[in-house]
Design an enzyme around this catalytic site. Structure first.
Site, PDB file in Angstrom:
ATOM      1  N   ASP A 131      44.477  82.200  63.440  1.00  0.00           N
ATOM      2  CA  ASP A 131      43.903  81.882  62.014  1.00  0.00           C
ATOM      3  C   ASP A 131      44.650  83.827  61.845  1.00  0.00           C
ATOM      4  O   ASP A 131      45.011  83.938  62.404  1.00  0.00           O
ATOM      5  CB  ASP A 131      42.584  82.384  62.405  1.00  0.00           C
TER       6      ASP A 131
HETATM    7  N1  URA Z   1      39.963  79.935  67.800  1.00  0.00           N
HETATM    8  C1  URA Z   1      39.790  80.470  66.734  1.00  0.00           C
HETATM    9  O1  URA Z   1      38.518  80.082  66.300  1.00  0.00           O
HETATM   10  N2  URA Z   1      40.769  80.609  66.031  1.00  0.00           N
HETATM   11  C2  URA Z   1      41.591  81.465  66.504  1.00  0.00           C
HETATM   12  O2  URA Z   1      42.564  81.357  65.463  1.00  0.00           O
HETATM   13  C3  URA Z   1      42.528  80.314  67.286  1.00  0.00           C
HETATM   14  C4  URA Z   1      41.502  79.959  68.421  1.00  0.00           C
END
Ligand code: URA
Length: 231
Positions: free
Chosen positions: A102
């Protein structure tokens, strides 16, 4: 292989850039200036230089990036993609992030142009482990930890049992084998804690190199590449 193909394959120059560079005498093959891009070379044996620096032939590359916050894991043409943190030659040679973190998640991201290896690592059947260091908004009690360890109903799927290692009341490491959208955030949210910080510290056999600052990258070592291909 033609000289211009050599340069586009390694991602150093586009065809047009190669033509200009050659005509300006910036390219040598085995010590001699070569001005014609259609010249054929032996890419494995000939010594090619651009502006006096040797250019090695290779088709596949593997880069470990310590992703900073604020960058998206995509190749789309935007200022804020992780590809902008690497020299252009990696994009030109077909590089892409292997999986997604993310925009606010930091840490280990593999960037490669090896589609087969990336596909295998990301395949749900492969169960590659991913370990995340997290800080939650509330202390995690033993019941919450037990839920994470046994698998959680997340609406569209039930997460597989995760490994949890707490380092303080609100902070710990979570290892999962799946890679669903916002999975760690959703798992923590399901047990009542919001994620305040999330960092990936391991992906399959790779461990985040602690000497890389956020935004820094390095090519994988031969041993790391072997471990990726044989896992
Ligand atoms: N899980 C998440 O919630 N975000 C990420 O970036 C990776 C795994």
């Amino acid at each position: 292989m033609r000289l211009d193909r050599f340069f586009t394959t390694v991602g150093k120059l586009s065809r047009t850039e190669c033509d200009t560079a050659a005509r300006r005498g910036r390219i040598t093959v085995n010590g001699k200036v070569v001005k014609l891009v259609k010249t054929h070379i032996n890419e494995l044996e000939d010594i090619v230089t651009l502006d006096g620096e040797r250019v090695y032939f290779r088709t596949e590359f593997y880069v470990m990036l310590n992703k900073p916050e604020g960058y998206i894991s995509s190749t789309e043409d935007s200022e804020r993609t992780v590809m902008r943190l690497l020299p252009d030659e990696y994009s030109r040679a077909g590089g892409f992030p292997c999986g997604r973190l993310d925009i606010d998640t930091v840490g280990l991201l593999l960037i490669t142009n090896d589609g087969d290896t990336a596909h295998r690592l990301l395949s749900p059947k492969h169960h590659a482990e991913k370990t995340y260091r997290f800080r939650g908004s509330v202390p995690l009690n033993s019941e919450m930890i037990a839920s994470l360890e046994s698998g959680i109903e997340l609406g569209d799927f039930v997460s597989a049992p995760a490994k949890v290692k707490m380092v303080s009341e609100c902070e710990g490491e979570l290892t999962i084998t799946e890679g669903k959208f916002h999975q760690v955030k959703r798992m923590l949210s399901a047990v009542g804690s919001e994620i305040l910080f999330l960092e990936r510290i391991a992906f399959g056999p790779l461990k985040l190199d602690a000497s890389l600052e956020r935004g820094e990258w390095r090519e994988l070592t031969e041993a790391e590449i072997d471990s990726l291909k044989s896992c």
